[in-house]
Design a protein around this motif. Structure first.
Motif, PDB file in Angstrom:
ATOM      1  N   GLU A   1      18.876  20.899  17.647  1.00 28.80           N
ATOM      2  CA  GLU A   1      19.098  20.640  16.216  1.00 28.80           C
ATOM      3  C   GLU A   1      19.001  19.167  15.890  1.00 28.80           C
ATOM      4  O   GLU A   1      19.963  18.553  15.426  1.00 28.80           O
ATOM      5  CB  GLU A   1      20.497  21.113  15.827  1.00 28.80           C
ATOM      6  CG  GLU A   1      20.490  22.382  15.061  1.00 28.80           C
ATOM      7  CD  GLU A   1      21.900  22.854  14.749  1.00 28.80           C
ATOM      8  OE1 GLU A   1      22.785  22.033  14.455  1.00 28.80           O
ATOM      9  OE2 GLU A   1      22.107  24.071  14.821  1.00 28.80           O
TER      10      GLU A   1
ATOM     11  N   GLU B   1      20.498  30.100  18.284  1.00 29.11           N
ATOM     12  CA  GLU B   1      21.857  30.213  17.735  1.00 29.11           C
ATOM     13  C   GLU B   1      21.826  31.015  16.446  1.00 29.11           C
ATOM     14  O   GLU B   1      20.917  30.877  15.631  1.00 29.11           O
ATOM     15  CB  GLU B   1      22.468  28.839  17.428  1.00 29.11           C
ATOM     16  CG  GLU B   1      22.822  28.047  18.660  1.00 29.11           C
ATOM     17  CD  GLU B   1      23.481  26.693  18.353  1.00 29.11           C
ATOM     18  OE1 GLU B   1      24.198  26.579  17.331  1.00 29.11           O
ATOM     19  OE2 GLU B   1      23.276  25.771  19.150  1.00 29.11           O
TER      20      GLU B   1
ATOM     21  N   LYS C   1      33.600  30.849  17.128  1.00 29.47           N
ATOM     22  CA  LYS C   1      32.420  31.715  17.015  1.00 29.47           C
ATOM     23  C   LYS C   1      32.213  32.580  18.254  1.00 29.47           C
ATOM     24  O   LYS C   1      31.232  33.304  18.359  1.00 29.47           O
ATOM     25  CB  LYS C   1      31.172  30.886  16.719  1.00 29.47           C
ATOM     26  CG  LYS C   1      31.248  30.218  15.349  1.00 29.47           C
ATOM     27  CD  LYS C   1      29.957  29.603  14.900  1.00 29.47           C
ATOM     28  CE  LYS C   1      30.169  28.797  13.639  1.00 29.47           C
ATOM     29  NZ  LYS C   1      30.921  27.548  13.846  1.00 29.47           N
TER      30      LYS C   1
ATOM     31  N   TYR D   1      21.371  15.855  21.410  1.00 34.43           N
ATOM     32  CA  TYR D   1      22.074  16.742  20.486  1.00 34.43           C
ATOM     33  C   TYR D   1      22.260  16.050  19.149  1.00 34.43           C
ATOM     34  O   TYR D   1      22.719  14.905  19.099  1.00 34.43           O
ATOM     35  CB  TYR D   1      23.424  17.070  21.132  1.00 34.43           C
ATOM     36  CG  TYR D   1      24.329  17.993  20.365  1.00 34.43           C
ATOM     37  CD1 TYR D   1      24.242  19.374  20.541  1.00 34.43           C
ATOM     38  CD2 TYR D   1      25.287  17.495  19.495  1.00 34.43           C
ATOM     39  CE1 TYR D   1      25.088  20.227  19.867  1.00 34.43           C
ATOM     40  CE2 TYR D   1      26.140  18.345  18.813  1.00 34.43           C
ATOM     41  CZ  TYR D   1      26.037  19.711  19.001  1.00 34.43           C
ATOM     42  OH  TYR D   1      26.888  20.569  18.330  1.00 34.43           O
TER      43      TYR D   1
ATOM     44  N   TYR E   1      26.987  29.242   7.518  1.00 30.38           N
ATOM     45  CA  TYR E   1      26.865  27.961   6.821  1.00 30.38           C
ATOM     46  C   TYR E   1      25.889  28.093   5.653  1.00 30.38           C
ATOM     47  O   TYR E   1      25.831  27.245   4.780  1.00 30.38           O
ATOM     48  CB  TYR E   1      26.326  26.868   7.753  1.00 30.38           C
ATOM     49  CG  TYR E   1      27.246  26.542   8.905  1.00 30.38           C
ATOM     50  CD1 TYR E   1      28.551  26.140   8.692  1.00 30.38           C
ATOM     51  CD2 TYR E   1      26.784  26.632  10.218  1.00 30.38           C
ATOM     52  CE1 TYR E   1      29.381  25.840   9.759  1.00 30.38           C
ATOM     53  CE2 TYR E   1      27.609  26.324  11.285  1.00 30.38           C
ATOM     54  CZ  TYR E   1      28.914  25.937  11.050  1.00 30.38           C
ATOM     55  OH  TYR E   1      29.728  25.637  12.105  1.00 30.38           O
TER      56      TYR E   1
ATOM     57  N   HIS F   1      25.486  22.642  26.180  1.00 30.26           N
ATOM     58  CA  HIS F   1      24.421  21.852  25.582  1.00 30.26           C
ATOM     59  C   HIS F   1      24.040  20.735  26.538  1.00 30.26           C
ATOM     60  O   HIS F   1      23.672  19.651  26.128  1.00 30.26           O
ATOM     61  CB  HIS F   1      24.917  21.197  24.286  1.00 30.26           C
ATOM     62  CG  HIS F   1      24.910  22.070  23.080  1.00 30.26           C
ATOM     63  ND1 HIS F   1      23.772  22.682  22.606  1.00 30.26           N
ATOM     64  CD2 HIS F   1      25.887  22.441  22.238  1.00 30.26           C
ATOM     65  CE1 HIS F   1      24.068  23.371  21.524  1.00 30.26           C
ATOM     66  NE2 HIS F   1      25.344  23.255  21.284  1.00 30.26           N
TER      67      HIS F   1
ATOM     68  N   ASP G   1      30.065  18.969  18.860  1.00 34.61           N
ATOM     69  CA  ASP G   1      31.008  20.040  18.526  1.00 34.61           C
ATOM     70  C   ASP G   1      31.575  20.628  19.822  1.00 34.61           C
ATOM     71  O   ASP G   1      31.646  21.829  19.987  1.00 34.61           O
ATOM     72  CB  ASP G   1      30.287  21.118  17.692  1.00 34.61           C
ATOM     73  CG  ASP G   1      31.253  22.192  17.183  1.00 34.61           C
ATOM     74  OD1 ASP G   1      32.464  21.919  17.086  1.00 34.61           O
ATOM     75  OD2 ASP G   1      30.786  23.318  16.884  1.00 34.61           O
TER      76      ASP G   1
HETATM   77  C1  GCB Z   1      25.288  24.325  15.950  1.00 34.94           C
HETATM   78  C2  GCB Z   1      25.360  23.555  17.210  1.00 34.94           C
HETATM   79  C3  GCB Z   1      26.509  24.016  18.071  1.00 34.94           C
HETATM   80  C4  GCB Z   1      27.745  24.202  17.203  1.00 34.94           C
HETATM   81  C5  GCB Z   1      27.447  25.309  16.226  1.00 34.94           C
HETATM   82  C6  GCB Z   1      28.605  25.589  15.263  1.00 34.94           C
HETATM   83  O1  GCB Z   1      24.288  24.387  15.309  1.00 34.94           O
HETATM   84  O2  GCB Z   1      24.167  23.565  17.924  1.00 34.94           O
HETATM   85  O3  GCB Z   1      26.745  23.072  19.067  1.00 34.94           O
HETATM   86  O4  GCB Z   1      28.887  24.468  17.952  1.00 34.94           O
HETATM   87  O5  GCB Z   1      26.347  24.951  15.451  1.00 34.94           O
HETATM   88  O6  GCB Z   1      29.505  26.328  15.623  1.00 34.94           O
HETATM   89  O7  GCB Z   1      28.582  25.059  14.157  1.00 34.94           O
END
Ligand code: GCB
Length: 616
Positions: A424, A511, A578, A385, A487, A360, A192
Motif C-alpha cells: 500500500e 487484503e 480484524k 510499508y 473504510y 508485513h 499498524d
Molecule cells: C492495511 C494495512 C494493514 C492494516 C490494515 C488495517 O491496509 O496494509 O497493515 O493493518 O490495513 O487494519 O487497516
C-alpha cells in the motif's frame, strides 16, 4: 559470490552516530547455521535498559571509551563503573522485550544484551561466526570489548566472523539493540503493528571449515519439473572445487566444479514427486564440498503466471489464503518457536487455506519451514510499508539488503512462491523508481519465483474501481488491498461495485476485512459486531467471484494483533480487531463464512462461493 546482501549492506549508510562504524566488516549471513556444529546462545541474557544511550555516549554525545560494551569490572578505585551486567535482570532470547516485562510494553529505545559463554577450541583450520536470527530493529555487536559490526533491519539473519577472537572461557558478547522508529528506516515511523524490540530470534555460535558452503539453492528449473538446478556459492574458495549434491530418495548423486571464486551451477535431470499443498513432499538433500557438508529438507515444484492464471506444477490454482502477523496465538508478542508457527498455520489449515500471506516483514524461519511441511503456499514480504523515505539512498540500500537476506534465507522453501516488494505505497515517481529497483533485484536473485506488491486501487467512474498502478507493469501478480465495506462505504457497496485492471495478470486480493470484537453481537450494520464482519465477508466473496482475474485472496487477518493505532476503549484497547480469531483463540462468525467458502470450492480456479449457512 559476494552475496548481494553483503554487497548492498556495505553501501548502507547507517543514520546517526550509533550505527556508523568505519572500517568494520559488513554483516554477512550463513545459510544452514542451525544444522552446523557450534552452540546455541539462546536463553537468559543480562540486560540494561538505556533510553538515553548512556552506555555508548558521554555527556558531550561523544562515544565513550568506557561504555557498557566493555563489560569489564573496575580496574581499581580510580575506575568508576556504573553498570554491572552480572547483577542486572535478564530477558529470554529469542523473544521481544515488550511482552516479557510490563514496563517495556511501549518501550522504544536501546536495550543492552549481554551473555557470557565458553568456546571449546575449534579445529585449527576452522572458522567461527556469531549468527543472529534477527535483532529488532538494529543492532551493534561487541565480542570481548571489540566491536564486530552493526546490522539494520529487524527481521532477517546476520552474522559476524569471530575466528581467532574467542577465548576458551568467559567470552563476553554484548549487543546494543535499538527499536527507535525513524523516518528513513524500514518500516518507517508509521505502521499498524507493534514495534517489538529485542533479540527476537535465536543466536548461535557456528563453526565451519575454512572453505564452506555459504549458499546452496536447489529447485526446479523455471517451469521445468524434470530438471533441478543447483546454485552454489562457497566462502573462502581460492581454487575450483568439487560440489556433490545427493538426494538419496531419488537415487541422485550429481557432482560438478565451481569456478575459482567458488561459484557453481548445475542443471540435471530428476523426477521428484512434486510438492503441492495437497501432498507437501520434502526430500532429504545433502550438499558437500571438500570438508563441508550441509543438509536440508527441500520440496520441488514449479510456479508460473500465465495471462491471468497462476500455475503450480503446470496446473491453474486458486490461492485460498489468509494474512497473518508474526504474533504468538494466545500469548501475544513475537511468535518464535516451531510450536508457535504450527499453532498459527494450523488455524490457517483449519480455515481450509492453501496459502498464507506472511505480513508485513519476513517471519521467522520456523514459519516458512512449517509451511513447507504443512502444505501452505507463502507470500513473503519486506517492510516497505505505506510511506517511506523514497528518495533516501540509505533507505533504498536497506530495502535491497533486507530483500536479499530474505531471499537468501528462504530460497529452498518450496512453500514460498511470491516475493512482495511493498505494501500500500501511494503512487509517485520516486516510489515507483524505488520499487522497480526491488523488483529487478528479486528477479536477479531468484528467477524462479513470482514478484508482487500489495497495490492500491483508484476510482474509474461511479461504482467502478481500477488497478492501474504503474508498478503493475513490472509485476507477475497484482496484489490488491481493498477495504470496500469497511473504510470504503458499507458492505452493500460490494453488491454493485465492478473491478478492472490495466494489466492482463492474475490478481490476488491481498487484503479485505472488517473489525469485529469476539463476542460482540449486533445487526449486520453494527460496527465491530461479529455479524457485520460475517456479512462483509459474504458480500466480498460474491463481489470477487465476478472478477475473473482474481486468482487468490488473503483477507486481513487470521488473528487479532496488537497495534497502538487502535485505541477504541472496550472494543480495540490496543488491538486491531480484524482477526477471524481473537487473540485468545475464539473464532468469530466470519471464520466460518470463509471456512465454508474455502471448503465448498467447486471450481478451483475461481473465488469460492459464500455458503448460506456460513453462520453455523
Ligand atoms: C492495511 C494495512 C494493514 C492494516 C490494515 C488495517 O491496509 O496494509 O497493515 O493493518 O490495513 O487494519 O487497516
Amino acid at each position: 559470490m559476494k552475496p548481494l546482501a553483503a554487497a548492498v549492506r556495505a553501501s548502507v549508510v547507517f543514520v546517526g552516530l550509533l550505527w556508523s562504524a568505519p572500517g568494520l566488516a559488513a554483516p554477512t549471513a550463513l545459510e544452514f547455521a542451525d544444522t552446523r556444529a557450534g552452540q546455541s546462545l539462546d536463553g537468559d541474557w543480562h540486560v540494561i535498559v538505556d533510553p538515553y544511550d548512556n552506555g555508548l555516549l558521554d555527556y558531550r554525545n561523544q562515544p565513550r571509551r568506557n561504555g557498557y560494551f566493555r563489560d569489564a569490572p573496575p580496574k581499581d578505585e580510580t575506575d568508576l563503573v556504573e553498570y554491572d551486567f552480572a547483577r542486572s535482570p535478564t530477558l529470554k532470547v529469542p523473544g521481544d522485550w515488550n511482552t516479557q516485562r510490563p514496563e517495556l510494553l511501549y518501550y522504544e529505545g536501546t536495550v543492552w544484551y549481554e551473555r557470557r559463554f565458553d568456546a571449546p577450541k575449534a579445529p585449527a583450520t576452522g572458522r567461527q561466526f556469531v549468527q543472529f536470527g534477527a535483532a529488532a530493529q538494529r543492532a551493534t555487536v561487541w565480542l570481548n570489548g571489540r566491536q564486530l559490526g552493526a546490522h539494520e533491519g529487524g527481521f532477517t539473519p546476520f552474522a559476524f566472523e569471530v575466528t581467532g577472537q574467542l577465548r576458551p572461557r568467559g567470552n563476553s558478547l554484548v549487543v546494543m539493540v535499538n527499536n527507535t522508529r525513524r523516518v528513513n528506516a524500514l518500516p518507517a515511523t508509521n505502521t499498524d503493528w507493534w514495534n517489538y524490540g529485542g533479540l527476537t530470534r535465536g543466536v548461535r555460535l557456528v563453526e565451519t571449515p575454512a572453505v564452506f558452503i555459504r549458499n546452496a539453492r536447489l529447485q526446479c528449473a523455471k517451469g521445468d519439473p524434470r530438471h533441478l538446478t543447483a546454485v552454489i556459492a562457497l566462502d573462502g574458495a581460492r581454487a575450483p572445487a568439487t560440489v556433490v549434491v545427493q538426494i538419496p530418495e531419488l537415487g541422485e548423486r550429481v557432482s560438478f566444479q565451481t569456478d575459482a571464486a567458488g561459484h557453481g551451477t548445475s542443471t540435471f535431470e530428476a523426477a521428484p514427486t512434486l510438492w503441492s499443498p495437497e501432498a507437501p513432499r520434502l526430500y532429504e538433500v545433502t550438499i558437500s564440498s571438500g570438508e563441508d557438508a550441509v543438509r536440508d529438507r527441500i520440496g520441488f515444484r514449479t510456479i508460473e503466471a500465465l495471462g491471468t492464471e497462476i500455475r503450480l506444477n503446470g496446473k491453474s490454482i486458486f490461492l485460498r489464503g489468509i494474512a497473518l502477523h508474526e504474533e504468538a496465538l494466545g500469548r501475544g508478542g513475537r511468535a518464535t518457536s516451531r510450536a508457535d508457527a504450527e499453532a498459527l498455520l494450523g488455524l490457517a489449515k483449519e480455515l481450509g487455506c492453501n496459502f498464507v500471506r506472511l505480513a508485513h516483514y519476513p517471519h521467522n524461519e520456523e514459519m516458512t519451514r512449517a509451511a513447507d511441511r504443512m502444505g501452505l503456499l507463502v507470500w513473503s514480504e519486506i517492510p516497505v510499508y505505506w510511506t517511506i523515505a523514497w528518495t533516501d539512498a540509505g533507505t533504498l540500500a536497506d530495502a535491497r539488503a533486507q530483500l536479499a537476506e530474505e531471499i537468501a534465507r528462504d530460497g529452498n522453501r518450496a512453500s514460498v512462491i511470491l516475493w512482495s516488494v511493498g505494501n500500500e505505497t501511494p503512487v509517485s515517481d520516486a516510489r515507483t523508481r524505488f520499487l522497480r529497483t526491488l523488483v529487478a533485484d528479486a528477479r536477479a536473485a531468484d528467477p524462479t519465483r513470482l514478484v508482487t506488491a500489495a497495490l492500491e486501487h483508484h476510482p474509474a467512474g461511479p461504482d467502478a474501481e481500477r488497478i492501474d498502478d504503474p508498478l503493475g507493469a513490472e509485476l507477475d501478480v497484482l496484489g490488491l488491498n481493498e477495504y470496500v465495506g469497511w473504510y470504503d462505504g458499507l458492505p452493500q457497496k460490494c453488491d454493485t461495485l465492478t473491478w478492472s485492471a490495466a494489466y492482463d495478470k492474475p490478481i490476488v486480493v491481498s487484503e479485505l476485512g472488517a473489525g469485529a470484537k469476539a463476542g460482540l453481537h449486533g445487526g449486520a450494520l453494527t460496527r465491530f459486531s461479529e455479524e457485520y464482519q460475517a456479512d462483509l465477508y459474504r458480500r466480498q466473496l460474491a463481489m470477487l467471484r465476478k472478477v475473473p482475474a482474481v486468482r487468490g485472496m488473503s483477507p486481513w487477518i487470521l488473528v487479532d494483533f496488537r497495534s497502538p493505532r487502535r485505541p477504541l476503549p472496550g472494543v480495540q484497547g490496543g488491538w486491531n480487531r480484524k482477526g477471524l480469531v481473537s487473540n485468545d483463540g475464539r473464532k468469530k462468525q466470519a471464520f466460518r463464512v470463509l471456512r465454508d467458502a474455502y471448503r465448498n470450492l467447486g471450481n478451483p480456479g475461481r473465488v469460492p462461493k459464500p455458503s448460506r449457512d456460513g453462520l453455523r
